[in-house]
Design a protein around this motif. Structure first.
Motif, PDB file in Angstrom:
ATOM      1  N   UNK A 182       4.388 -74.773  65.713  1.00 69.52           N
ATOM      2  CA  UNK A 182       3.570 -75.594  66.603  1.00 69.52           C
ATOM      3  C   UNK A 182       2.275 -76.013  65.927  1.00 69.52           C
ATOM      4  N   UNK A 183       2.076 -77.332  65.776  1.00 71.05           N
ATOM      5  CA  UNK A 183       0.832 -77.881  65.223  1.00 71.05           C
ATOM      6  C   UNK A 183      -0.099 -78.231  66.370  1.00 71.05           C
ATOM      7  N   UNK A 184      -1.369 -77.910  66.191  1.00 72.43           N
ATOM      8  CA  UNK A 184      -2.333 -78.256  67.236  1.00 72.43           C
ATOM      9  C   UNK A 184      -3.722 -78.414  66.622  1.00 72.43           C
ATOM     10  N   UNK A 185      -4.635 -78.958  67.406  1.00 74.83           N
ATOM     11  CA  UNK A 185      -6.021 -79.141  66.985  1.00 74.83           C
ATOM     12  C   UNK A 185      -6.890 -78.254  67.868  1.00 74.83           C
ATOM     13  N   UNK A 186      -7.747 -77.448  67.254  1.00 71.99           N
ATOM     14  CA  UNK A 186      -8.614 -76.539  68.011  1.00 71.99           C
ATOM     15  C   UNK A 186      -9.775 -77.312  68.637  1.00 71.99           C
ATOM     16  N   UNK A 187     -10.543 -76.625  69.484  1.00 69.01           N
ATOM     17  CA  UNK A 187     -11.726 -77.237  70.094  1.00 69.01           C
ATOM     18  C   UNK A 187     -12.745 -77.656  69.037  1.00 69.01           C
ATOM     19  N   UNK A 188     -12.706 -76.974  67.895  1.00 68.17           N
ATOM     20  CA  UNK A 188     -13.620 -77.313  66.790  1.00 68.17           C
ATOM     21  C   UNK A 188     -13.055 -78.433  65.913  1.00 68.17           C
ATOM     22  N   UNK A 189     -11.978 -79.033  66.373  1.00 68.95           N
ATOM     23  CA  UNK A 189     -11.328 -80.151  65.680  1.00 68.95           C
ATOM     24  C   UNK A 189     -10.692 -79.747  64.354  1.00 68.95           C
ATOM     25  N   UNK A 190     -10.162 -78.521  64.291  1.00 73.94           N
ATOM     26  CA  UNK A 190      -9.445 -78.053  63.098  1.00 73.94           C
ATOM     27  C   UNK A 190      -7.940 -78.169  63.345  1.00 73.94           C
ATOM     28  N   UNK A 191      -7.234 -78.669  62.338  1.00 65.27           N
ATOM     29  CA  UNK A 191      -5.778 -78.749  62.416  1.00 65.27           C
ATOM     30  C   UNK A 191      -5.207 -77.369  62.111  1.00 65.27           C
ATOM     31  N   UNK A 192      -4.408 -76.819  63.029  1.00 64.75           N
ATOM     32  CA  UNK A 192      -3.816 -75.492  62.826  1.00 64.75           C
ATOM     33  C   UNK A 192      -2.340 -75.523  63.170  1.00 64.75           C
ATOM     34  N   UNK A 193      -1.687 -74.418  62.840  1.00 59.95           N
ATOM     35  CA  UNK A 193      -0.265 -74.283  63.126  1.00 59.95           C
ATOM     36  C   UNK A 193       0.010 -72.821  63.438  1.00 59.95           C
ATOM     37  N   UNK A 194       0.885 -72.571  64.405  1.00 58.74           N
ATOM     38  CA  UNK A 194       1.299 -71.203  64.727  1.00 58.74           C
ATOM     39  C   UNK A 194       2.810 -71.179  64.865  1.00 58.74           C
ATOM     40  N   UNK A 195       3.403 -70.096  64.393  1.00 62.40           N
ATOM     41  CA  UNK A 195       4.851 -69.945  64.513  1.00 62.40           C
ATOM     42  C   UNK A 195       5.149 -69.075  65.729  1.00 62.40           C
ATOM     43  N   UNK A 196       5.868 -69.672  66.669  1.00 65.50           N
ATOM     44  CA  UNK A 196       6.264 -68.999  67.894  1.00 65.50           C
ATOM     45  C   UNK A 196       7.667 -68.431  67.758  1.00 65.50           C
ATOM     46  N   UNK A 197       7.864 -67.236  68.284  1.00 65.40           N
ATOM     47  CA  UNK A 197       9.204 -66.675  68.437  1.00 65.40           C
ATOM     48  C   UNK A 197       9.499 -66.733  69.929  1.00 65.40           C
ATOM     49  N   UNK A 198      10.575 -67.407  70.293  1.00 67.97           N
ATOM     50  CA  UNK A 198      10.921 -67.561  71.699  1.00 67.97           C
ATOM     51  C   UNK A 198      12.269 -66.896  71.961  1.00 67.97           C
ATOM     52  N   UNK A 199      12.248 -66.017  72.935  1.00 69.26           N
ATOM     53  CA  UNK A 199      13.474 -65.363  73.375  1.00 69.26           C
ATOM     54  C   UNK A 199      13.910 -66.072  74.654  1.00 69.26           C
ATOM     55  N   UNK A 200      14.987 -66.828  74.555  1.00 71.49           N
ATOM     56  CA  UNK A 200      15.482 -67.653  75.664  1.00 71.49           C
ATOM     57  C   UNK A 200      16.631 -66.906  76.346  1.00 71.49           C
ATOM     58  N   UNK A 201      16.416 -66.537  77.603  1.00 69.64           N
ATOM     59  CA  UNK A 201      17.408 -65.758  78.334  1.00 69.64           C
ATOM     60  C   UNK A 201      17.496 -66.282  79.769  1.00 69.64           C
ATOM     61  N   UNK A 202      18.192 -67.415  79.960  1.00 64.02           N
ATOM     62  CA  UNK A 202      18.228 -68.025  81.296  1.00 64.02           C
ATOM     63  C   UNK A 202      18.908 -67.133  82.327  1.00 64.02           C
ATOM     64  N   UNK A 203      18.432 -67.233  83.558  1.00 61.34           N
ATOM     65  CA  UNK A 203      18.987 -66.421  84.653  1.00 61.34           C
ATOM     66  C   UNK A 203      20.489 -66.621  84.816  1.00 61.34           C
ATOM     67  N   UNK A 204      20.965 -67.817  84.458  1.00 57.02           N
ATOM     68  CA  UNK A 204      22.383 -68.141  84.657  1.00 57.02           C
ATOM     69  C   UNK A 204      23.287 -67.635  83.536  1.00 57.02           C
ATOM     70  N   UNK A 205      22.725 -67.036  82.495  1.00 57.13           N
ATOM     71  CA  UNK A 205      23.570 -66.531  81.402  1.00 57.13           C
ATOM     72  C   UNK A 205      24.242 -65.222  81.820  1.00 57.13           C
ATOM     73  N   UNK A 206      25.284 -64.849  81.075  1.00 57.63           N
ATOM     74  CA  UNK A 206      26.029 -63.631  81.390  1.00 57.63           C
ATOM     75  C   UNK A 206      25.155 -62.389  81.216  1.00 57.63           C
TER      76      UNK A 206
END
Length: 139
Positions: A72-96
């Motif tokens: 994820x690329x984003x700009x901070x309040x101080x106007x700095x370009x940054x990036x963070x790597x997210x780990x997402x665990x996707x587990x929908x209610x409808x899955x087994x």
């Protein structure tokens, strides 16, 4: 190589593609799935650098669990370009139930294989991983 709790191995391609995302920024996101036949976490889909967060969320199945990393690329309040790597665990209610249990029991072991994750998020429906939530967790 395998986790004693779930017996889940991690395919080398998972680690190599993650390194490409982290170091070379070759991908915007990677979606991983557990191949139950071979008891291994494998790459399901690679998102190209030009793809958006909407492209990423659209490729998560509505009724199956997945792991994913998103750069994820984003700009901070101080106007700095940054990036963070997210780990997402996707587990929908409808899955087994068995699938949810398998993904839950294998998550920490798999996450440890991916060195460089900065933010973790767990989601059971799209509202739990909206762009607003991603932005607030990144700052």
């Amino acid at each position: 190589m395998s986790n004693s709790a779930s017996g889940m191995a991690v395919c080398d391609e998972c680690k190599l593609k993650f390194l490409d995302l982290k170091a070379k920024r070759s991908f915007r996101f990677i979606v991983f799935k557990i191949n139950e036949k071979v008891q291994q976490v494998v790459v399901d889909r690679l998102g190209q650098p030009g793809e958006s967060y909407d492209d990423f969320t659209a490729c998560l199945p509505a009724d199956e669990c997945r792991y994913a990393v998103f750069d994820f690329d984003f700009v901070t309040d101080e106007n700095c370009q940054k990036s963070k790597i997210f780990f997402i665990s996707w587990s929908p209610d409808t899955s087994r139930v068995r699938s949810k249990m398998l993904y839950a029991s294998s998550k920490d072991r798999f996450k440890r294989e991916l060195d460089g994750i900065q933010v973790e998020l767990q989601a059971t429906d799209p509202s739990e991983m909206s762009m607003d939530i991603i932005k607030s967790r990144a700052l």
